[in-house]
Each structure stands twice: as structure tokens, then as C-alpha cells.
Write a protein that holds these residues in place. Structure first.
Motif, PDB file in Angstrom:
ATOM      1  N   THR A  72     -17.794 -38.130 -18.910  1.00  0.00           N
ATOM      2  CA  THR A  72     -16.638 -38.165 -19.812  1.00  0.00           C
ATOM      3  C   THR A  72     -15.739 -39.345 -19.446  1.00  0.00           C
ATOM      4  O   THR A  72     -15.415 -39.541 -18.274  1.00  0.00           O
ATOM      5  CB  THR A  72     -15.821 -36.857 -19.715  1.00  0.00           C
ATOM      6  OG1 THR A  72     -16.691 -35.757 -20.011  1.00  0.00           O
ATOM      7  CG2 THR A  72     -14.652 -36.855 -20.675  1.00  0.00           C
ATOM      8  N   GLN A  73     -15.328 -40.114 -20.465  1.00  0.00           N
ATOM      9  CA  GLN A  73     -14.460 -41.261 -20.228  1.00  0.00           C
ATOM     10  C   GLN A  73     -13.019 -40.814 -20.001  1.00  0.00           C
ATOM     11  O   GLN A  73     -12.525 -39.912 -20.684  1.00  0.00           O
ATOM     12  CB  GLN A  73     -14.494 -42.214 -21.417  1.00  0.00           C
ATOM     13  CG  GLN A  73     -15.812 -42.909 -21.596  1.00  0.00           C
ATOM     14  CD  GLN A  73     -15.772 -43.950 -22.702  1.00  0.00           C
ATOM     15  OE1 GLN A  73     -14.768 -44.160 -23.362  1.00  0.00           O
ATOM     16  NE2 GLN A  73     -16.895 -44.627 -22.890  1.00  0.00           N
ATOM     17  N   HIS A  74     -12.352 -41.491 -19.041  1.00  0.00           N
ATOM     18  CA  HIS A  74     -10.940 -41.248 -18.745  1.00  0.00           C
ATOM     19  C   HIS A  74     -10.257 -42.593 -18.549  1.00  0.00           C
ATOM     20  O   HIS A  74     -10.815 -43.486 -17.899  1.00  0.00           O
ATOM     21  CB  HIS A  74     -10.784 -40.423 -17.454  1.00  0.00           C
ATOM     22  CG  HIS A  74     -11.386 -39.061 -17.518  1.00  0.00           C
ATOM     23  ND1 HIS A  74     -10.709 -37.968 -18.001  1.00  0.00           N
ATOM     24  CD2 HIS A  74     -12.619 -38.608 -17.165  1.00  0.00           C
ATOM     25  CE1 HIS A  74     -11.491 -36.905 -17.941  1.00  0.00           C
ATOM     26  NE2 HIS A  74     -12.653 -37.267 -17.438  1.00  0.00           N
ATOM     27  N   LYS A 107       0.140 -55.278 -10.621  1.00  0.00           N
ATOM     28  CA  LYS A 107      -0.035 -54.048 -11.383  1.00  0.00           C
ATOM     29  C   LYS A 107      -1.528 -53.835 -11.542  1.00  0.00           C
ATOM     30  O   LYS A 107      -2.276 -54.787 -11.725  1.00  0.00           O
ATOM     31  CB  LYS A 107       0.562 -54.179 -12.792  1.00  0.00           C
ATOM     32  CG  LYS A 107       2.004 -53.866 -12.904  1.00  0.00           C
ATOM     33  CD  LYS A 107       2.447 -53.499 -14.298  1.00  0.00           C
ATOM     34  CE  LYS A 107       2.238 -54.498 -15.369  1.00  0.00           C
ATOM     35  NZ  LYS A 107       3.009 -54.253 -16.577  1.00  0.00           N
ATOM     36  N   ALA A 108      -1.916 -52.596 -11.484  1.00  0.00           N
ATOM     37  CA  ALA A 108      -3.313 -52.287 -11.761  1.00  0.00           C
ATOM     38  C   ALA A 108      -3.519 -52.308 -13.274  1.00  0.00           C
ATOM     39  O   ALA A 108      -2.659 -51.869 -14.025  1.00  0.00           O
ATOM     40  CB  ALA A 108      -3.682 -50.921 -11.203  1.00  0.00           C
ATOM     41  N   LYS A 109      -4.630 -52.829 -13.705  1.00  0.00           N
ATOM     42  CA  LYS A 109      -4.973 -52.811 -15.124  1.00  0.00           C
ATOM     43  C   LYS A 109      -5.414 -51.409 -15.512  1.00  0.00           C
ATOM     44  O   LYS A 109      -5.916 -50.666 -14.682  1.00  0.00           O
ATOM     45  CB  LYS A 109      -6.148 -53.746 -15.398  1.00  0.00           C
ATOM     46  CG  LYS A 109      -5.847 -55.196 -15.345  1.00  0.00           C
ATOM     47  CD  LYS A 109      -6.993 -55.970 -15.954  1.00  0.00           C
ATOM     48  CE  LYS A 109      -7.803 -56.658 -14.901  1.00  0.00           C
ATOM     49  NZ  LYS A 109      -8.817 -57.541 -15.430  1.00  0.00           N
ATOM     50  N   GLU A 110      -5.249 -51.076 -16.786  1.00  0.00           N
ATOM     51  CA  GLU A 110      -5.806 -49.816 -17.268  1.00  0.00           C
ATOM     52  C   GLU A 110      -7.309 -50.007 -17.405  1.00  0.00           C
ATOM     53  O   GLU A 110      -7.767 -50.976 -18.016  1.00  0.00           O
ATOM     54  CB  GLU A 110      -5.205 -49.420 -18.614  1.00  0.00           C
ATOM     55  CG  GLU A 110      -5.778 -48.100 -19.118  1.00  0.00           C
ATOM     56  CD  GLU A 110      -5.179 -47.660 -20.423  1.00  0.00           C
ATOM     57  OE1 GLU A 110      -4.134 -47.006 -20.392  1.00  0.00           O
ATOM     58  OE2 GLU A 110      -5.764 -47.997 -21.465  1.00  0.00           O
ATOM     59  N   VAL A 111      -8.055 -49.112 -16.804  1.00  0.00           N
ATOM     60  CA  VAL A 111      -9.511 -49.170 -16.874  1.00  0.00           C
ATOM     61  C   VAL A 111     -10.028 -47.836 -17.399  1.00  0.00           C
ATOM     62  O   VAL A 111      -9.305 -46.844 -17.414  1.00  0.00           O
ATOM     63  CB  VAL A 111     -10.143 -49.469 -15.486  1.00  0.00           C
ATOM     64  CG1 VAL A 111      -9.750 -50.846 -14.987  1.00  0.00           C
ATOM     65  CG2 VAL A 111      -9.793 -48.406 -14.470  1.00  0.00           C
ATOM     66  N   THR A 112     -11.266 -47.843 -17.815  1.00  0.00           N
ATOM     67  CA  THR A 112     -11.943 -46.613 -18.218  1.00  0.00           C
ATOM     68  C   THR A 112     -12.933 -46.266 -17.126  1.00  0.00           C
ATOM     69  O   THR A 112     -13.742 -47.108 -16.722  1.00  0.00           O
ATOM     70  CB  THR A 112     -12.677 -46.806 -19.557  1.00  0.00           C
ATOM     71  OG1 THR A 112     -11.711 -47.150 -20.559  1.00  0.00           O
ATOM     72  CG2 THR A 112     -13.402 -45.537 -19.971  1.00  0.00           C
ATOM     73  N   ILE A 113     -12.837 -45.038 -16.618  1.00  0.00           N
ATOM     74  CA  ILE A 113     -13.814 -44.550 -15.634  1.00  0.00           C
ATOM     75  C   ILE A 113     -14.566 -43.391 -16.267  1.00  0.00           C
ATOM     76  O   ILE A 113     -14.073 -42.756 -17.207  1.00  0.00           O
ATOM     77  CB  ILE A 113     -13.132 -44.125 -14.306  1.00  0.00           C
ATOM     78  CG1 ILE A 113     -12.093 -43.027 -14.538  1.00  0.00           C
ATOM     79  CG2 ILE A 113     -12.517 -45.332 -13.606  1.00  0.00           C
ATOM     80  CD1 ILE A 113     -11.511 -42.442 -13.261  1.00  0.00           C
ATOM     81  N   LEU A 114     -15.763 -43.143 -15.778  1.00  0.00           N
ATOM     82  CA  LEU A 114     -16.572 -42.031 -16.273  1.00  0.00           C
ATOM     83  C   LEU A 114     -16.686 -40.973 -15.187  1.00  0.00           C
ATOM     84  O   LEU A 114     -17.099 -41.281 -14.065  1.00  0.00           O
ATOM     85  CB  LEU A 114     -17.960 -42.515 -16.670  1.00  0.00           C
ATOM     86  CG  LEU A 114     -17.965 -43.307 -17.974  1.00  0.00           C
ATOM     87  CD1 LEU A 114     -17.985 -44.782 -17.664  1.00  0.00           C
ATOM     88  CD2 LEU A 114     -19.143 -42.906 -18.803  1.00  0.00           C
TER      89      LEU A 114
END
Length: 162
Positions: free
Chosen positions: A94-96, A83-90
Motif C-alpha cells: 500500500t502506498q503512503h 527539508k525532507a521531500k515528500e516521498v511515496t513509500i510502500l
């Protein structure tokens, strides 16, 4: 789920003696133990991904860290899935939150501008940096996907040349 058998023996010598399943594909292994990082390598799973060992219900499936040893000598075939981990991308500052292993050019545009306008006069550009080892930095174009990691940065522009 039907399993496809793939032989990838490793180790010193001899025929593979142990079997395991990774994302529905059957593999053979020479040793009674395997590390989490070896499971990722064998199953072509990105280092940023997570591996879980399926357990019979009602037990929870077990997260397998890279440095954990799993015993393959127990009765039955050990079944793993990623499973892919939940990550924060910019994206444009803006963070998503992102839960997929990859992101497409079009998905970056939608995060940046709320929609993707498909017309000949609209030109989009996407550059990224701080990516994973597989794609640390570069440019994206229509149809391209890249692997993501936590705090990866995307800069997108849109120009309407009408």
C-alpha cells in the motif's frame, strides 16, 4: 535561534574566509562560492533532502539544487536549512506519503496494521528494500529508524502467539 560554530575548512590552502549557517549551525568555507551538494555534505544532510536559502521577507526562500552555485561573498551570512521531500513509500503493497527523512520501526507497524500493540505475545517483523545509499536493504527492530527514499518498500508481519 542561536548558532553553534563549526570550522570545516576545505579547498587548497589558507584560512577560511567565508561563513554560512546550515540548520542553525555556523560553518566556515575557503571559497566565495559553494555548490548545493557541498552544502549537503558539510551539513550532513542526506542526498535525498532539499536545501533552502533563507531570503528576507516578502521574498520566498530559494530551493538550492545540488548543481547550483551560491555566492558566499555577499554581505552577511548566508543561512540554509534542510527539508525532507515528500516521498511515496510502500508498506505491505500500500502506498503512503511520507515527509520525514526517517521512519521508525513503530511507524512502519502503524502504517501496516493501523496500530502498534505492545504486549509480550505480539511479535512484529519488518524488512525493507530499495532504500537510500545509507541503508539500501535490511531488517528493522524496535527502536530502529532508517532513512527513506521515494518508492522504498517495507514488508511487515504481525504474529500474536497467545
Amino acid at each position: 535561534m542561536s548558532e553553534k560554530k563549526e570550522t570545516k575548512p576545505t579547498g587548497e590552502k589558507g584560512n577560511p574566509e567565508f561563513q554560512l549557517s546550515i540548520n542553525g549551525k555556523l560553518y566556515e568555507w575557503n571559497h566565495p562560492n559553494i555548490m548545493g551538494a557541498e552544502i549537503k555534505s558539510l551539513g550532513n544532510i542526506p542526498l535525498e533532502g532539499e536545501i533552502f536559502l533563507e531570503n528576507p521577507k516578502p521574498k520566498e526562500d530559494e530551493l538550492i539544487p545540488d548543481d547550483k552555485k551560491v555566492n558566499l561573498a555577499r554581505p552577511g551570512i548566508e543561512r540554509f536549512y534542510s527539508k525532507a521531500k515528500e516521498v511515496t513509500i510502500l508498506v505491505n503493497g500500500t502506498q503512503h506519503k511520507w515527509t520525514k527523512e526517517k521512519i521508525s520501526f513503530k511507524e512502519v507497524i502503524v502504517l501496516a496494521f493501523g496500530q502498534f500493540t505492545d504486549k509480550p505475545t505480539m511479535v512484529y517483523t519488518v524488512a525493507y528494500e530499495d532504500g537510500p545509499r545509507l541503508n539500501p536493504e535490511g531488517s528493522m527492530f524496535a527502536g530502529l529508524e532508517v532513512f527513506v527514499k521515494h518508492k522504498m518498500i517495507f514488508n511487515a508481519t504481525a504474529t500474536d502467539k497467545s
